[in-house]
Write a protein that holds these residues in place. Structure first.
Motif, PDB file in Angstrom:
ATOM      1  N   PRO A   1      48.671 -55.666  31.545  1.00  0.00           N
ATOM      2  CA  PRO A   1      49.072 -56.949  32.053  1.00  0.00           C
ATOM      3  C   PRO A   1      49.841 -57.602  30.720  1.00  0.00           C
ATOM      4  CG  PRO A   1      46.601 -56.766  31.086  1.00  0.00           C
ATOM      5  CD  PRO A   1      47.398 -55.266  31.307  1.00  0.00           C
ATOM      6  N   VAL A   2      50.860 -58.554  31.222  1.00  0.00           N
ATOM      7  CA  VAL A   2      51.767 -59.127  30.255  1.00  0.00           C
ATOM      8  C   VAL A   2      51.348 -60.512  30.261  1.00  0.00           C
ATOM      9  CG1 VAL A   2      53.939 -59.869  29.511  1.00  0.00           C
ATOM     10  CG2 VAL A   2      53.441 -57.585  30.317  1.00  0.00           C
ATOM     11  N   VAL A   3      50.857 -61.263  29.165  1.00  0.00           N
ATOM     12  CA  VAL A   3      50.350 -62.526  28.949  1.00  0.00           C
ATOM     13  C   VAL A   3      51.164 -63.533  28.467  1.00  0.00           C
ATOM     14  CG1 VAL A   3      48.338 -63.843  28.216  1.00  0.00           C
ATOM     15  CG2 VAL A   3      47.974 -61.637  29.299  1.00  0.00           C
ATOM     16  N   ALA A   4      51.522 -64.595  28.883  1.00  0.00           N
ATOM     17  CA  ALA A   4      52.213 -65.662  28.239  1.00  0.00           C
ATOM     18  C   ALA A   4      51.375 -67.087  27.934  1.00  0.00           C
ATOM     19  CB  ALA A   4      53.532 -66.042  28.725  1.00  0.00           C
ATOM     20  N   GLU A   5      51.531 -67.210  26.701  1.00  0.00           N
ATOM     21  CA  GLU A   5      50.779 -68.803  26.291  1.00  0.00           C
ATOM     22  C   GLU A   5      52.061 -69.720  26.559  1.00  0.00           C
ATOM     23  OE1 GLU A   5      49.021 -69.048  22.553  1.00  0.00           O
ATOM     24  OE2 GLU A   5      47.556 -67.162  23.341  1.00  0.00           O
ATOM     25  N   LEU A   6      51.893 -70.959  27.236  1.00  0.00           N
ATOM     26  CA  LEU A   6      52.744 -71.625  27.682  1.00  0.00           C
ATOM     27  C   LEU A   6      52.469 -73.097  27.063  1.00  0.00           C
ATOM     28  CD1 LEU A   6      53.411 -70.571  31.237  1.00  0.00           C
ATOM     29  CD2 LEU A   6      54.708 -69.878  29.291  1.00  0.00           C
TER      30      LEU A   6
ATOM     31  N   ARG B   1      52.762 -61.137  25.136  1.00  0.00           N
ATOM     32  CA  ARG B   1      52.358 -59.884  24.718  1.00  0.00           C
ATOM     33  C   ARG B   1      51.656 -59.044  25.848  1.00  0.00           C
ATOM     34  NH1 ARG B   1      46.497 -59.761  22.938  1.00  0.00           N
ATOM     35  NH2 ARG B   1      45.566 -61.513  23.670  1.00  0.00           N
ATOM     36  N   ALA B   2      51.925 -57.733  25.606  1.00  0.00           N
ATOM     37  CA  ALA B   2      51.324 -56.809  26.591  1.00  0.00           C
ATOM     38  C   ALA B   2      49.940 -56.447  26.017  1.00  0.00           C
ATOM     39  CB  ALA B   2      52.147 -55.461  26.728  1.00  0.00           C
ATOM     40  N   VAL B   3      48.675 -56.476  26.921  1.00  0.00           N
ATOM     41  CA  VAL B   3      47.473 -56.478  26.353  1.00  0.00           C
ATOM     42  C   VAL B   3      46.887 -55.065  26.410  1.00  0.00           C
ATOM     43  CG1 VAL B   3      45.169 -57.325  26.500  1.00  0.00           C
ATOM     44  CG2 VAL B   3      47.020 -58.872  26.808  1.00  0.00           C
ATOM     45  N   ALA B   4      46.836 -54.545  25.288  1.00  0.00           N
ATOM     46  CA  ALA B   4      46.201 -52.895  25.317  1.00  0.00           C
ATOM     47  C   ALA B   4      44.854 -52.848  24.904  1.00  0.00           C
ATOM     48  CB  ALA B   4      47.526 -52.016  24.555  1.00  0.00           C
ATOM     49  N   THR B   5      44.157 -52.385  25.646  1.00  0.00           N
ATOM     50  CA  THR B   5      42.734 -52.192  25.209  1.00  0.00           C
ATOM     51  C   THR B   5      42.021 -51.114  26.070  1.00  0.00           C
ATOM     52  OG1 THR B   5      41.868 -53.567  27.015  1.00  0.00           O
ATOM     53  CG2 THR B   5      42.330 -54.557  25.079  1.00  0.00           C
ATOM     54  N   PRO B   6      41.255 -50.527  25.481  1.00  0.00           N
ATOM     55  CA  PRO B   6      40.548 -49.374  26.234  1.00  0.00           C
ATOM     56  C   PRO B   6      40.371 -49.737  27.892  1.00  0.00           C
ATOM     57  CG  PRO B   6      39.380 -49.560  24.271  1.00  0.00           C
ATOM     58  CD  PRO B   6      40.302 -50.698  24.304  1.00  0.00           C
ATOM     59  N   LEU B   7      39.914 -50.796  27.999  1.00  0.00           N
ATOM     60  CA  LEU B   7      40.040 -51.234  29.466  1.00  0.00           C
ATOM     61  C   LEU B   7      41.349 -51.325  30.254  1.00  0.00           C
ATOM     62  CD1 LEU B   7      37.965 -52.085  31.938  1.00  0.00           C
ATOM     63  CD2 LEU B   7      38.483 -54.639  30.933  1.00  0.00           C
ATOM     64  N   THR B   8      42.109 -52.204  29.611  1.00  0.00           N
ATOM     65  CA  THR B   8      43.341 -52.236  30.278  1.00  0.00           C
ATOM     66  C   THR B   8      44.181 -51.000  30.391  1.00  0.00           C
ATOM     67  OG1 THR B   8      44.611 -52.659  28.239  1.00  0.00           O
ATOM     68  CG2 THR B   8      43.586 -54.519  29.636  1.00  0.00           C
TER      69      THR B   8
END
Length: 246
Positions: free
Chosen positions: A237-242, A222-229
């Motif tokens: 940032p794009v995050v993967a759980e492996l 997922r791409a993490v969308a928050t007020p900070l990012t």
């Protein structure tokens, strides 16, 4: 069917010289973003070292120090004592394997040099090879760079162990460069569809990708969308759980 537990969490993040959409440069804010992601490894693109525009600081070093992490930085561009390039940072120890500029004729509208860095991460669950890169803006340029990465000096040299290829590839998952790289990372597998992460304020384009070898399985992406990012950079940032694969 149960979802296997995450083995590693990784992120690819174009930090835009640590200059946010608000025009403020802040290495500490980028470190805050990475810390909020709860990842183990991050591949970062567009970092400065000793450049006047960023106060002549070592941005990779400042970010890693803020987190208490290990780092390797490699310049894709050098001009006298100024450098600009990519880094891998990790909470686990890193061993450098290879780093190089990616040769290709850049288009007239963007003469920026590109590079790649390959490190081995010594995680508690075993070694994981990580290649972080930032491909060019020109279509022919990207294809030449992808062919080099898919060749014997890069992906062709990685041992038969867990591998993550990530970065800002400046193209879609269905493009020729990504199809080539996906086949080199995991033969017979298509490039995984990535979430849109650019521009950060209103993500419309999926240019940031994470590819994994057969030893790993992506259980979340997922791409993490928050007020900070949304403020910290022009990319999310794009995050993967492996988890472990075969």
């Amino acid at each position: 069917m149960s979802v296997p537990p995450a083995w590693l969490r990784v992120a690819t993040y174009n930090v835009h010289g640590c200059v946010g959409t608000d025009g403020v440069r802040s290495e500490r804010r980028i470190a805050e973003v990475i810390g909020s992601l709860n990842v183990d490894i991050a591949g970062l693109q567009e970092l400065d070292l000793n450049r006047p525009r960023s106060g002549r600081v070592d941005q990779a070093a400042l970010i890693a120090a803020e987190l208490g992490w290990h780092r390797y930085f490699h310049p894709a561009f050098k001009s006298q004592d100024q450098e600009y390039g990519d880094a891998v940072i990790s909470r686990f120890p890193l061993t450098m394997q290879r780093a190089a500029e990616l040769p290709a004729k850049a288009p007239w509208y963007c003469r920026e040099s590109r590079g790649a860095i390959w490190v081995t991460v010594s995680s508690p669950e075993g070694p994981c090879h990580v290649i972080n890169t930032h491909l060019g803006l020109g279509g022919r340029e990207r294809l030449v760079q992808a062919r080099l990465l898919a060749g014997e000096k890069w992906l062709g040299s990685v041992p038969d162990e867990a591998l993550v290829l990530m970065g800002d590839f400046n193209c879609r998952a269905s493009s020729a460069p990504m199809t080539l790289l996906a086949g080199a990372v995991r033969p017979g597998a298509p490039a995984m569809k990535s979430p849109a992460a650019f521009p950060s304020g209103r993500p419309l384009m999926a240019l940031d990708h994470i590819l994994v070898s057969r030893h790993l399985r992506v259980s979340g992406l997922r791409a993490v969308a928050t007020p900070l990012t949304c403020r910290a950079s022009d990319h999310l940032p794009v995050v993967a759980e492996l988890s472990k694969g075969e």
